[in-house]
Design a protein around this motif. Sequence first.
Motif, PDB file in Angstrom:
ATOM      1  N   THR A  94       1.961   2.065   7.353  1.00 54.27           N
ATOM      2  CA  THR A  94       1.400   1.880   8.677  1.00 54.27           C
ATOM      3  C   THR A  94       0.192   2.806   8.780  1.00 54.27           C
ATOM      4  O   THR A  94       0.235   3.939   8.298  1.00 54.27           O
ATOM      5  CB  THR A  94       2.433   2.231   9.761  1.00 54.27           C
ATOM      6  N   MET A  95      -0.875   2.319   9.395  1.00 56.89           N
ATOM      7  CA  MET A  95      -2.103   3.097   9.524  1.00 56.89           C
ATOM      8  C   MET A  95      -2.503   3.196  10.991  1.00 56.89           C
ATOM      9  O   MET A  95      -2.380   2.225  11.732  1.00 56.89           O
ATOM     10  CB  MET A  95      -3.231   2.411   8.746  1.00 56.89           C
ATOM     11  N   PHE A  96      -2.960   4.375  11.384  1.00 53.29           N
ATOM     12  CA  PHE A  96      -3.525   4.599  12.709  1.00 53.29           C
ATOM     13  C   PHE A  96      -4.999   4.884  12.484  1.00 53.29           C
ATOM     14  O   PHE A  96      -5.367   5.951  11.980  1.00 53.29           O
ATOM     15  CB  PHE A  96      -2.816   5.773  13.388  1.00 53.29           C
ATOM     16  N   ILE A  97      -5.836   3.889  12.810  1.00 47.90           N
ATOM     17  CA  ILE A  97      -7.269   3.993  12.568  1.00 47.90           C
ATOM     18  C   ILE A  97      -7.999   3.801  13.891  1.00 47.90           C
ATOM     19  O   ILE A  97      -7.875   2.740  14.528  1.00 47.90           O
ATOM     20  CB  ILE A  97      -7.742   2.935  11.545  1.00 47.90           C
ATOM     21  N   SER A  98      -8.748   4.825  14.293  1.00 48.30           N
ATOM     22  CA  SER A  98      -9.557   4.764  15.523  1.00 48.30           C
ATOM     23  C   SER A  98      -8.782   4.222  16.713  1.00 48.30           C
ATOM     24  O   SER A  98      -9.250   3.360  17.454  1.00 48.30           O
ATOM     25  CB  SER A  98     -10.810   3.914  15.276  1.00 48.30           C
ATOM     26  N   GLY A  99      -7.563   4.703  16.885  1.00 46.54           N
ATOM     27  CA  GLY A  99      -6.766   4.345  18.048  1.00 46.54           C
ATOM     28  C   GLY A  99      -5.959   3.067  17.898  1.00 46.54           C
ATOM     29  O   GLY A  99      -5.237   2.695  18.813  1.00 46.54           O
ATOM     30  N   GLU A 100      -6.073   2.377  16.771  1.00 46.60           N
ATOM     31  CA  GLU A 100      -5.365   1.122  16.556  1.00 46.60           C
ATOM     32  C   GLU A 100      -4.329   1.277  15.436  1.00 46.60           C
ATOM     33  O   GLU A 100      -4.561   1.988  14.468  1.00 46.60           O
ATOM     34  CB  GLU A 100      -6.341   0.007  16.173  1.00 46.60           C
ATOM     35  N   GLN A 101      -3.220   0.585  15.588  1.00 46.48           N
ATOM     36  CA  GLN A 101      -2.143   0.597  14.599  1.00 46.48           C
ATOM     37  C   GLN A 101      -2.282  -0.637  13.698  1.00 46.48           C
ATOM     38  O   GLN A 101      -2.468  -1.747  14.203  1.00 46.48           O
ATOM     39  CB  GLN A 101      -0.789   0.570  15.312  1.00 46.48           C
ATOM     40  N   TYR A 102      -2.185  -0.441  12.379  1.00 46.47           N
ATOM     41  CA  TYR A 102      -2.263  -1.533  11.416  1.00 46.47           C
ATOM     42  C   TYR A 102      -1.107  -1.406  10.428  1.00 46.47           C
ATOM     43  O   TYR A 102      -0.604  -0.313  10.180  1.00 46.47           O
ATOM     44  CB  TYR A 102      -3.580  -1.490  10.629  1.00 46.47           C
ATOM     45  N   ILE A 103      -0.745  -2.535   9.835  1.00 46.18           N
ATOM     46  CA  ILE A 103       0.288  -2.570   8.801  1.00 46.18           C
ATOM     47  C   ILE A 103      -0.372  -3.093   7.531  1.00 46.18           C
ATOM     48  O   ILE A 103      -1.248  -3.956   7.582  1.00 46.18           O
ATOM     49  CB  ILE A 103       1.454  -3.494   9.221  1.00 46.18           C
ATOM     50  N   GLY A 104       0.069  -2.563   6.391  1.00 45.65           N
ATOM     51  CA  GLY A 104      -0.506  -3.015   5.135  1.00 45.65           C
ATOM     52  C   GLY A 104       0.396  -2.714   3.957  1.00 45.65           C
ATOM     53  O   GLY A 104       1.489  -2.162   4.110  1.00 45.65           O
ATOM     54  N   SER A 105      -0.100  -3.085   2.790  1.00 50.79           N
ATOM     55  CA  SER A 105       0.606  -2.850   1.531  1.00 50.79           C
ATOM     56  C   SER A 105      -0.313  -2.044   0.625  1.00 50.79           C
ATOM     57  O   SER A 105      -1.452  -2.466   0.366  1.00 50.79           O
ATOM     58  CB  SER A 105       0.955  -4.172   0.856  1.00 50.79           C
ATOM     59  N   ALA A 106       0.188  -0.900   0.149  1.00 50.23           N
ATOM     60  CA  ALA A 106      -0.628   0.022  -0.642  1.00 50.23           C
ATOM     61  C   ALA A 106      -0.278  -0.055  -2.117  1.00 50.23           C
ATOM     62  O   ALA A 106       0.889  -0.201  -2.489  1.00 50.23           O
ATOM     63  CB  ALA A 106      -0.416   1.457  -0.140  1.00 50.23           C
ATOM     64  N   GLN A 107      -1.321   0.071  -2.958  1.00 50.51           N
ATOM     65  CA  GLN A 107      -1.152   0.044  -4.410  1.00 50.51           C
ATOM     66  C   GLN A 107      -2.151   1.010  -5.031  1.00 50.51           C
ATOM     67  O   GLN A 107      -3.331   0.994  -4.678  1.00 50.51           O
ATOM     68  CB  GLN A 107      -1.398  -1.369  -4.946  1.00 50.51           C
ATOM     69  N   THR A 108      -1.686   1.855  -5.948  1.00 52.76           N
ATOM     70  CA  THR A 108      -2.576   2.736  -6.701  1.00 52.76           C
ATOM     71  C   THR A 108      -3.215   1.938  -7.829  1.00 52.76           C
ATOM     72  O   THR A 108      -2.533   1.205  -8.544  1.00 52.76           O
ATOM     73  CB  THR A 108      -1.806   3.933  -7.287  1.00 52.76           C
ATOM     74  N   ILE A 109      -4.533   2.092  -7.977  1.00 54.07           N
ATOM     75  CA  ILE A 109      -5.281   1.413  -9.036  1.00 54.07           C
ATOM     76  C   ILE A 109      -5.573   2.436 -10.134  1.00 54.07           C
ATOM     77  O   ILE A 109      -6.371   3.349  -9.935  1.00 54.07           O
ATOM     78  CB  ILE A 109      -6.604   0.820  -8.497  1.00 54.07           C
ATOM     79  N   LEU A 110      -4.915   2.290 -11.277  1.00 47.46           N
ATOM     80  CA  LEU A 110      -5.082   3.242 -12.376  1.00 47.46           C
ATOM     81  C   LEU A 110      -5.878   2.670 -13.544  1.00 47.46           C
ATOM     82  O   LEU A 110      -6.379   3.430 -14.372  1.00 47.46           O
ATOM     83  CB  LEU A 110      -3.705   3.697 -12.892  1.00 47.46           C
ATOM     84  N   ASP A 111      -6.001   1.358 -13.628  1.00 52.12           N
ATOM     85  CA  ASP A 111      -6.572   0.736 -14.821  1.00 52.12           C
ATOM     86  C   ASP A 111      -7.944   0.096 -14.600  1.00 52.12           C
ATOM     87  O   ASP A 111      -8.346  -0.782 -15.350  1.00 52.12           O
ATOM     88  CB  ASP A 111      -5.599  -0.304 -15.371  1.00 52.12           C
ATOM     89  N   ASP A 112      -8.659   0.527 -13.587  1.00 51.98           N
ATOM     90  CA  ASP A 112      -9.968  -0.052 -13.296  1.00 51.98           C
ATOM     91  C   ASP A 112     -10.953   1.068 -12.924  1.00 51.98           C
ATOM     92  O   ASP A 112     -11.310   1.248 -11.756  1.00 51.98           O
ATOM     93  CB  ASP A 112      -9.838  -1.070 -12.162  1.00 51.98           C
ATOM     94  N   PRO A 113     -11.409   1.832 -13.940  1.00 50.86           N
ATOM     95  CA  PRO A 113     -12.294   2.972 -13.649  1.00 50.86           C
ATOM     96  C   PRO A 113     -13.625   2.571 -13.012  1.00 50.86           C
ATOM     97  O   PRO A 113     -14.186   3.339 -12.224  1.00 50.86           O
ATOM     98  CB  PRO A 113     -12.511   3.636 -15.010  1.00 50.86           C
ATOM     99  N   GLU A 114     -14.122   1.369 -13.320  1.00 47.89           N
ATOM    100  CA  GLU A 114     -15.376   0.928 -12.712  1.00 47.89           C
ATOM    101  C   GLU A 114     -15.200   0.713 -11.210  1.00 47.89           C
ATOM    102  O   GLU A 114     -16.046   1.110 -10.411  1.00 47.89           O
ATOM    103  CB  GLU A 114     -15.876  -0.373 -13.373  1.00 47.89           C
ATOM    104  N   ARG A 115     -14.098   0.080 -10.831  1.00 51.43           N
ATOM    105  CA  ARG A 115     -13.830  -0.132  -9.399  1.00 51.43           C
ATOM    106  C   ARG A 115     -13.656   1.195  -8.682  1.00 51.43           C
ATOM    107  O   ARG A 115     -14.182   1.394  -7.586  1.00 51.43           O
ATOM    108  CB  ARG A 115     -12.583  -1.002  -9.221  1.00 51.43           C
ATOM    109  N   LYS A 116     -12.908   2.112  -9.316  1.00 52.77           N
ATOM    110  CA  LYS A 116     -12.712   3.432  -8.713  1.00 52.77           C
ATOM    111  C   LYS A 116     -14.053   4.129  -8.503  1.00 52.77           C
ATOM    112  O   LYS A 116     -14.325   4.654  -7.419  1.00 52.77           O
ATOM    113  CB  LYS A 116     -11.808   4.296  -9.597  1.00 52.77           C
ATOM    114  N   ALA A 117     -14.897   4.118  -9.528  1.00 54.86           N
ATOM    115  CA  ALA A 117     -16.200   4.776  -9.420  1.00 54.86           C
ATOM    116  C   ALA A 117     -17.048   4.140  -8.328  1.00 54.86           C
ATOM    117  O   ALA A 117     -17.706   4.839  -7.545  1.00 54.86           O
ATOM    118  CB  ALA A 117     -16.923   4.720 -10.767  1.00 54.86           C
ATOM    119  N   GLU A 118     -17.015   2.818  -8.250  1.00 53.12           N
ATOM    120  CA  GLU A 118     -17.801   2.103  -7.252  1.00 53.12           C
ATOM    121  C   GLU A 118     -17.321   2.434  -5.833  1.00 53.12           C
ATOM    122  O   GLU A 118     -18.113   2.738  -4.955  1.00 53.12           O
ATOM    123  CB  GLU A 118     -17.712   0.592  -7.550  1.00 53.12           C
TER     124      GLU A 118
END
Length: 146
Positions: A94-118
């Motif tokens: 659950t995320m509280f962003i700028s006064g609003e509550q959101y729900i989501g699904s989180a995943q760590t990205i370990l195998d994409d160094p280009e995406r991480k750098a970008e």
Amino acid sequence: MSIKAILKWTLLAFTGIFIVSVAYVMATRDATNARVAQQIRDNPEGQLAQKTMLLTLEDQRMYPVNFLREGKHVYLGIDGLWWREFVDATQPVTMFISGEQYIGSAQTILDDPERKAEVFSRLRPKVPGWLPDILDGKLVVISVEE
């Protein structure tokens, strides 16, 4: 006093200082997180809330974290070890962003160094380039539900 005894006492002293330091950091971390969380809740349009959100995990642990929101994704750069919560499978958050509550699904990205750098070039533009990757945090991507 022998050199061996001096080394022994020096090692014991450093160990004691290390243990006290770790205990202090752990004790003050929760208080600091609580103060930051309260500031974000009290002033959701403020400067701090524009770059920091409150992330609540399924077990109700809450972390204030810097974020980058782009469309249906929220990006985090996590420095602590708790990024491991999101390695094996996506985890609900659950995320509280700028006064609003959101729900989501989180995943760590370990195998994409280009995406991480970008992503990190926008999320963390001031991180020194010489910093070893192991110290630079992990990219966590949250897919925001409608």
